[in-house]
Write an enzyme that holds these catalytic residues in place. Sequence first.
Site, PDB file in Angstrom:
ATOM      1  N   HIS A   1       9.367  -5.793   3.440  1.00 59.67           N
ATOM      2  CA  HIS A   1       8.814  -4.329   3.632  1.00 59.67           C
ATOM      3  C   HIS A   1       8.682  -4.682   2.353  1.00 59.67           C
ATOM      4  O   HIS A   1       9.183  -4.274   1.602  1.00 59.67           O
ATOM      5  CB  HIS A   1      10.467  -3.728   3.571  1.00 59.67           C
ATOM      6  CG  HIS A   1      10.478  -2.152   4.191  1.00 59.67           C
ATOM      7  ND1 HIS A   1      10.908  -1.568   4.606  1.00 59.67           N
ATOM      8  CD2 HIS A   1       8.856  -1.236   3.360  1.00 59.67           C
ATOM      9  CE1 HIS A   1      10.102  -0.059   4.628  1.00 59.67           C
ATOM     10  NE2 HIS A   1       9.811  -0.172   4.460  1.00 59.67           N
TER      11      HIS A   1
ATOM     12  N   GLY B   1       1.809   2.134   6.661  1.00 65.09           N
ATOM     13  CA  GLY B   1       1.737   4.110   6.493  1.00 65.09           C
ATOM     14  C   GLY B   1       2.515   4.664   5.459  1.00 65.09           C
ATOM     15  O   GLY B   1       3.330   4.002   4.553  1.00 65.09           O
TER      16      GLY B   1
ATOM     17  N   LEU C   1       3.662   3.590  -0.161  1.00 67.02           N
ATOM     18  CA  LEU C   1       2.956   3.053   1.074  1.00 67.02           C
ATOM     19  C   LEU C   1       3.617   1.658   1.557  1.00 67.02           C
ATOM     20  O   LEU C   1       4.706   1.437   0.701  1.00 67.02           O
ATOM     21  CB  LEU C   1       1.433   2.033   0.757  1.00 67.02           C
ATOM     22  CG  LEU C   1       0.858   1.517   2.012  1.00 67.02           C
ATOM     23  CD1 LEU C   1       0.598   2.577   3.210  1.00 67.02           C
ATOM     24  CD2 LEU C   1      -0.531   0.438   1.755  1.00 67.02           C
ATOM     25  N   HIS C   2       4.515   2.182   2.648  1.00 64.22           N
ATOM     26  CA  HIS C   2       4.967   1.344   3.141  1.00 64.22           C
ATOM     27  C   HIS C   2       4.185  -0.204   3.803  1.00 64.22           C
ATOM     28  O   HIS C   2       3.448   0.365   4.493  1.00 64.22           O
ATOM     29  CB  HIS C   2       5.780   1.539   4.618  1.00 64.22           C
ATOM     30  CG  HIS C   2       7.290   2.410   4.259  1.00 64.22           C
ATOM     31  ND1 HIS C   2       8.252   2.236   3.169  1.00 64.22           N
ATOM     32  CD2 HIS C   2       7.055   4.143   3.544  1.00 64.22           C
ATOM     33  CE1 HIS C   2       8.806   3.192   3.224  1.00 64.22           C
ATOM     34  NE2 HIS C   2       8.075   4.274   3.783  1.00 64.22           N
ATOM     35  N   CYS C   3       4.430  -1.204   3.395  1.00 64.81           N
ATOM     36  CA  CYS C   3       3.649  -2.551   4.185  1.00 64.81           C
ATOM     37  C   CYS C   3       4.472  -3.421   4.989  1.00 64.81           C
ATOM     38  O   CYS C   3       5.956  -3.972   4.610  1.00 64.81           O
ATOM     39  CB  CYS C   3       3.132  -3.072   3.515  1.00 64.81           C
ATOM     40  SG  CYS C   3       2.150  -1.680   2.154  1.00 64.81           S
TER      41      CYS C   3
END
Length: 128
Positions: A26, A73, A87-89
Amino acid sequence: GPLDRIVYEDADFIAFHDIKPDAELHLLVVPREHYGTIKEMTTAELPMITRMHELGQRLLEERGYTGDMARFGFHRPPFNSIHHLHLHCLGLPFRSYRASIPFTEGVRAWFVPAARLISDLTKALANH
């Protein structure tokens, strides 16, 4: 501290491990310049958001997460925890079903996949 969690930085962006990971991997990608939330994004920010997404994809790919095992997202206000665009990856699987809920598209309008935001802004640009 947070500096130990940094995985990437350049003149425009910094990426680091989320302190409370919801997935096996994350990462957060953050622009160094201050931007508010996705509600404030306009077509002017499209190149920056596209670059954030590409960077996130590259960081996950380098760590073996591609296709369905990678999710990218943004959270819509008021579901975003900090007022600075990030931005969450996510490299799946999620750590638990509960951890997956804030990152599920469609259940609520609180999670906006990066590709959808980019496509909406691209359409808006075309209609100008």
